[in-house]
Scaffold this motif. Structure first.
Motif, PDB file in Angstrom:
ATOM      1  N   UNK A   1     -29.813 -35.706 -30.423  1.00 19.62           N
ATOM      2  CA  UNK A   1     -31.169 -35.255 -30.099  1.00 19.62           C
ATOM      3  C   UNK A   1     -31.690 -34.304 -31.170  1.00 19.62           C
ATOM      4  N   UNK A   2     -30.824 -33.429 -31.658  1.00 18.85           N
ATOM      5  CA  UNK A   2     -31.235 -32.469 -32.682  1.00 18.85           C
ATOM      6  C   UNK A   2     -31.712 -33.180 -33.942  1.00 18.85           C
TER       7      UNK A   2
ATOM      8  N   UNK B   1     -35.462 -33.329 -35.436  1.00 17.23           N
ATOM      9  CA  UNK B   1     -35.647 -32.811 -36.794  1.00 17.23           C
ATOM     10  C   UNK B   1     -36.297 -33.868 -37.679  1.00 17.23           C
ATOM     11  N   UNK B   2     -35.862 -35.129 -37.530  1.00 13.96           N
ATOM     12  CA  UNK B   2     -36.448 -36.216 -38.314  1.00 13.96           C
ATOM     13  C   UNK B   2     -37.912 -36.430 -37.948  1.00 13.96           C
ATOM     14  N   UNK B   3     -38.206 -36.425 -36.636  1.00 16.99           N
ATOM     15  CA  UNK B   3     -39.581 -36.630 -36.192  1.00 16.99           C
ATOM     16  C   UNK B   3     -40.492 -35.487 -36.654  1.00 16.99           C
ATOM     17  N   UNK B   4     -39.996 -34.247 -36.562  1.00 15.85           N
ATOM     18  CA  UNK B   4     -40.794 -33.102 -37.001  1.00 15.85           C
ATOM     19  C   UNK B   4     -41.046 -33.170 -38.509  1.00 15.85           C
ATOM     20  N   UNK B   5     -40.004 -33.549 -39.275  1.00 13.74           N
ATOM     21  CA  UNK B   5     -40.168 -33.660 -40.720  1.00 13.74           C
ATOM     22  C   UNK B   5     -41.166 -34.734 -41.101  1.00 13.74           C
TER      23      UNK B   5
END
Length: 311
Positions: free
Chosen positions: A20-21, A25-29
């Motif tokens: 999930x982390x 993190x990928x989606x936010x980036x």
């Protein structure tokens, strides 16, 4: 619960946490990369040009102001420019979607001689850039008619944009036709058979049965067409010398700003300070598209989910 079961459960929870982390993190980036240009536009559009030379100013303006937006709208003559763009582009988009829907339906549901050759030509129109055929198109519209009998000059008229759109040859029409071909191929043949039993002609079947089922695709094609025409500056600058559109005004924004703000087209402005006006021009130019997309995004999402356009 045994010790082995507890250890297995802890490992599973840790693995799920890290998955999930990294996912978030990928989606936010990715979201930041996609939204960065818009964030930068907003940040620059509401700051004074002196803030561009201040190294301490990153995202939040030190001197918040609306003057940059007002000056940019004044230089672009935004009210008249927006009206001209709507009259020209929205009209072209409407007739282009209609012509492309009819063409896509014909390719998808009928078999006729030369179909494969015409489909290859359709693909060819997507691959060939408009710059290659701009000169022949200009000559065609400059001396539109029958050689030796009559000719009409269509340059600087809406006809040179409306005619290609009406005939399925507007900006990126080939791509829109392919979208409709993919959709109409997926509809069951029983719809046409039922319409035929009810006495509908092929054209009546298209109007009464096929188009209502393709409503979300029509909206998607309309959105694509609006974006293509809205962002266009090359075709418009080829056929128009006096007409003002959003694309043309944004292309010539630096000279328009020099004349509107300083009454001198040759005034020397620091390129770094020009950024605030250029970003403000980009922001107010894409704002109508963002509003339109927010209003129609439901149908846009439905069409992609049901068709798999990206596949």
């Amino acid at each position: 619960m045994t010790d082995e079961e507890k250890k297995y459960r802890i490992k599973t929870n840790i693995s799920a946490f890290f998955i999930r982390f990294f996912r978030y993190a990928l989606l936010i980036g990715l979201s930041f990369i996609i939204l960065y240009p818009i964030i930068y536009m907003i940040s620059c559009s509401f700051r004074e040009r002196s803030d561009m030379n201040d190294p301490t100013v990153m995202w939040i303006p030190r001197n918040f102001t609306l003057d940059i937006i007002k000056e940019t709208m004044q230089a672009m003559n935004f009210g008249e420019t927006l009206l001209n763009t709507l009259v020209l582009n929205i009209g072209c988009c409407a007739v282009q979607v209609i012509s492309c829907a009819v063409t896509g339906y014909g390719f998808a549901r009928f078999n006729f001689r030369g179909k494969k050759i015409l489909l290859a030509i359709l693909i060819f129109t997507i691959l060939v850039p408009i710059q290659v055929i701009s000169l022949p198109l200009y000559t065609q519209f400059r001396y539109f008619g029958i050689k030796g009998i009559f000719s009409v000059n269509l340059i600087d008229t809406f006809a040179c944009m409306y005619l290609p759109a009406m005939l399925g040859n507007g900006i990126r029409s080939g791509l829109i036709i392919l979208i409709f071909i993919q959709f109409f191929k997926g509809l069951p043949r029983e719809l046409e058979d039922a319409a035929c039993l009810d006495g509908c002609s092929p054209f009546s079947t298209f109007i009464r049965v096929m188009l209502p089922n393709a409503f979300s695709f029509v909206v998607t094609a309309f959105l694509f067409s609006v974006v293509f025409y809205w962002n266009d500056s090359y075709v418009s600058s080829t056929f128009f010398t006096n007409n003002q559109t959003i694309g043309l005004m944004l292309k010539n924004l630096d000279s328009q700003l020099s004349i509107a703000l300083f009454n001198n087209a040759n005034v020397n402005i620091s390129p770094r300070e020009q950024i605030v006006w250029m970003q403000a021009g980009c922001l107010i130019s894409i704002l109508p598209l963002l509003i339109l997309y927010c209003y129609l995004q439901k149908y846009f999402t439905e069409s992609i989910v049901s068709s798999g356009i990206v596949s």
